[in-house]
Scaffold this motif. Structure first.
Motif, mmCIF file in Angstrom:
data_model
loop_
_atom_site.group_PDB
_atom_site.id
_atom_site.type_symbol
_atom_site.label_atom_id
_atom_site.label_comp_id
_atom_site.label_asym_id
_atom_site.label_seq_id
_atom_site.Cartn_x
_atom_site.Cartn_y
_atom_site.Cartn_z
ATOM 1 N N LYS A 53 0.827 -1.192 0.000
ATOM 2 C CA LYS A 53 0.000 0.000 0.000
ATOM 3 C C LYS A 53 0.869 1.252 0.000
ATOM 4 N N GLU A 54 0.391 2.275 -0.687
ATOM 5 C CA GLU A 54 1.125 3.535 -0.724
ATOM 6 C C GLU A 54 1.358 4.074 0.679
ATOM 7 N N LEU A 55 0.397 3.831 1.574
ATOM 8 C CA LEU A 55 0.534 4.301 2.947
ATOM 9 C C LEU A 55 1.733 3.645 3.623
ATOM 10 N N ALA B 133 7.182 4.262 5.724
ATOM 11 C CA ALA B 133 8.582 3.826 5.782
ATOM 12 C C ALA B 133 9.521 4.929 5.319
ATOM 13 N N LEU B 134 9.120 5.647 4.265
ATOM 14 C CA LEU B 134 9.965 6.733 3.752
ATOM 15 C C LEU B 134 10.066 7.877 4.751
ATOM 16 N N SER B 135 8.966 8.221 5.373
ATOM 17 C CA SER B 135 8.981 9.309 6.345
ATOM 18 C C SER B 135 9.972 9.032 7.466
ATOM 19 N N SER B 136 10.007 7.806 7.917
ATOM 20 C CA SER B 136 10.951 7.430 8.967
ATOM 21 C C SER B 136 12.384 7.436 8.446
ATOM 22 N N ALA B 137 12.579 6.879 7.251
ATOM 23 C CA ALA B 137 13.930 6.781 6.699
ATOM 24 C C ALA B 137 14.510 8.152 6.374
ATOM 25 N N ALA C 252 12.870 0.461 -0.712
ATOM 26 C CA ALA C 252 12.583 -0.426 -1.841
ATOM 27 C C ALA C 252 13.011 -1.852 -1.546
ATOM 28 N N GLU C 253 14.194 -2.019 -0.967
ATOM 29 C CA GLU C 253 14.676 -3.371 -0.653
ATOM 30 C C GLU C 253 13.871 -3.977 0.484
ATOM 31 N N THR C 254 13.552 -3.186 1.482
ATOM 32 C CA THR C 254 12.821 -3.698 2.635
ATOM 33 C C THR C 254 11.418 -4.168 2.252
ATOM 34 N N LEU C 255 10.730 -3.375 1.406
ATOM 35 C CA LEU C 255 9.355 -3.714 1.030
ATOM 36 C C LEU C 255 9.271 -4.545 -0.243
ATOM 37 N N GLY C 256 10.406 -4.694 -0.930
ATOM 38 C CA GLY C 256 10.408 -5.517 -2.134
ATOM 39 C C GLY C 256 9.662 -4.905 -3.294
ATOM 40 N N VAL C 257 9.772 -3.578 -3.460
ATOM 41 C CA VAL C 257 9.112 -2.899 -4.570
ATOM 42 C C VAL C 257 10.149 -2.202 -5.434
ATOM 43 N N GLN C 258 9.743 -1.779 -6.623
ATOM 44 C CA GLN C 258 10.673 -1.184 -7.565
ATOM 45 C C GLN C 258 11.261 0.110 -7.003
ATOM 46 N N ARG C 259 12.592 0.250 -7.142
ATOM 47 C CA ARG C 259 13.291 1.403 -6.582
ATOM 48 C C ARG C 259 12.822 2.716 -7.229
ATOM 49 N N ARG C 260 12.564 2.683 -8.541
ATOM 50 C CA ARG C 260 12.155 3.903 -9.236
ATOM 51 C C ARG C 260 10.861 4.453 -8.653
ATOM 52 N N ARG C 261 9.932 3.533 -8.390
ATOM 53 C CA ARG C 261 8.641 3.942 -7.812
ATOM 54 C C ARG C 261 8.840 4.604 -6.448
ATOM 55 N N VAL C 262 9.687 4.027 -5.623
ATOM 56 C CA VAL C 262 9.913 4.557 -4.281
ATOM 57 C C VAL C 262 10.692 5.871 -4.343
ATOM 58 N N TYR C 263 11.653 5.951 -5.270
ATOM 59 C CA TYR C 263 12.471 7.165 -5.382
ATOM 60 C C TYR C 263 11.610 8.371 -5.756
ATOM 61 N N GLN C 264 10.684 8.181 -6.683
ATOM 62 C CA GLN C 264 9.806 9.290 -7.076
ATOM 63 C C GLN C 264 8.971 9.768 -5.892
ATOM 64 N N ARG C 265 8.465 8.827 -5.100
ATOM 65 C CA ARG C 265 7.670 9.204 -3.943
ATOM 66 C C ARG C 265 8.538 9.869 -2.875
ATOM 67 N N ALA C 266 9.781 9.419 -2.746
ATOM 68 C CA ALA C 266 10.696 10.037 -1.775
ATOM 69 C C ALA C 266 10.986 11.482 -2.135
ATOM 70 N N LEU C 267 11.134 11.765 -3.437
ATOM 71 C CA LEU C 267 11.347 13.148 -3.888
ATOM 72 C C LEU C 267 10.161 14.026 -3.517
ATOM 73 N N GLU C 268 8.953 13.494 -3.705
ATOM 74 C CA GLU C 268 7.750 14.253 -3.402
ATOM 75 C C GLU C 268 7.659 14.545 -1.907
ATOM 76 N N LEU C 269 7.935 13.534 -1.091
ATOM 77 C CA LEU C 269 7.861 13.735 0.360
ATOM 78 C C LEU C 269 8.927 14.708 0.841
ATOM 79 N N ALA C 270 10.121 14.621 0.248
ATOM 80 C CA ALA C 270 11.208 15.510 0.641
ATOM 81 C C ALA C 270 10.874 16.970 0.300
ATOM 82 N N ARG C 271 10.215 17.174 -0.833
ATOM 83 C CA ARG C 271 9.837 18.545 -1.228
ATOM 84 C C ARG C 271 8.787 19.140 -0.273
ATOM 85 N N ASP C 272 7.925 18.281 0.272
ATOM 86 C CA ASP C 272 6.855 18.733 1.143
ATOM 87 C C ASP C 272 7.339 19.015 2.558
ATOM 88 N N ARG C 273 8.551 18.622 2.865
ATOM 89 C CA ARG C 273 9.039 18.807 4.236
ATOM 90 C C ARG C 273 9.447 20.250 4.481
#
Length: 286
Positions: A240-242, A247-251, A265-286
């Motif tokens: 789930k995106e949540l 996980a990203l917020s903590s990391a 990405a490694e911990t949840l077993g999902v594609q790194r590109r997908r997680v990286y894009q979401r990490a950029l978005e969260l980082a911008r909102d901080r």
């Protein structure tokens, strides 16, 4: 190297031996082989060769065989010797005892008889393949050898389809192409996989890609040597995106965007590109 005998307590001693390179054996394993009152092996010739390489003398001992075709009373006799005060050391043909190996019954009967059971650990093809195979290692499921017939193999794969962990399978080089073709059909051609061959040996080789790509590669190629197949977890049961956001917020509290994305990405077993894009978005909102 000459190995001095050391006192071993009575009981059953499982001994991990190399899966390829002879020098991968531990010093403790060599001590146990040098000192045990009784030596037992799945393959007596391979254990004798290993002991010769490392200068471990038999000193009048005979290596007894214990394999899938051994007589029914062999396990009982070995347990009786351990119960009678002798140290009994058992070695698989390669790797750790009990992992796709006939030593399980020996261990179970020894425990039932109150005989102490311990282990001098060594290499394992399962864990070594996970290290070099490039797939997530936070959770894995060892499936051993799947059935040899196509229908039974596909049923076994269907039962494994929902396992949310990296699958680790052993396979004959003659059947690896068929296994990959069935895995691509049952689990999905886009699912990630690795084929690890001749681990720790001179011609060690790792091929990675989707199951579809690997199936195509091995449709016309019959490899040689020992094979371990890794299959990545399914993303069909999507994280789930949540979960990713949490996980990203903590990391991101302690890591850079790049490192946080790689970790999640490694911990949840999902594609790194997908997680990286979401990490950029969260980082911008901080």
């Amino acid at each position: 190297m000459n190995h001095v005998k050391v006192p071993l307590s009575p009981g059953l001693w499982f001994v991990g031996v190399p899966i390829g390179t002879a020098r991968d054996i531990t010093l403790r394993a060599l001590d146990v082989l040098a000192s045990a009152d009784v030596l037992v092996a799945e393959d007596t010739r391979s254990l004798r060769k290993l002991m010769d390489i490392h200068g471990v003398p038999l000193e009048g001992r005979r290596i007894e065989a214990l394999h899938e075709h051994s007589k029914a009373g062999q396990v009982t006799r070995l347990v009786a010797r351990a119960a009678g005060g002798e140290s009994v050391a058992y070695a698989s043909e390669a790797g750790m005892p009990l992992i796709a190996d006939p030593g399980f019954e020996l261990g179970r009967e020894a425990r039932a008889a109150g005989v102490p059971v311990t282990c001098a650990p060594g290499p394992s093809a399962v864990v070594t393949a996970l290290v070099i195979g490039g797939l997530p290692t936070d959770a894995f499921h060892f499936g051993g050898f799947l059935p040899a017939t196509r229908a039974a193999r596909q049923r076994a794969l269907q039962e494994l389809a929902g396992v949310q962990a990296t699958l680790v399978l052993y396979e004959s080089p003659k059947r690896v192409g068929a296994l990959l073709a069935d895995a691509a059909k049952v689990l999905g051609a886009e699912r990630q996989g690795s084929v690890c061959r001749e681990i720790t040996k001179r011609f060690e080789d790792v091929k990675t890609g989707t199951l579809g790509e690997l199936a195509e590669t091995y449709s016309s190629e019959t490899p040689k040597g020992e094979i371990v197949v890794l299959i990545g977890r399914s993303e069909a049961v999507a994280v789930k995106e949540l979960d990713i956001d949490s996980a990203l917020s903590s990391a991101l509290d302690d890591m850079s965007v790049k490192d946080a994305a790689a970790f999640v990405a490694e911990t949840l077993g999902v594609q790194r590109r997908r997680v990286y894009q979401r990490a950029l978005e969260l980082a911008r909102d901080r």
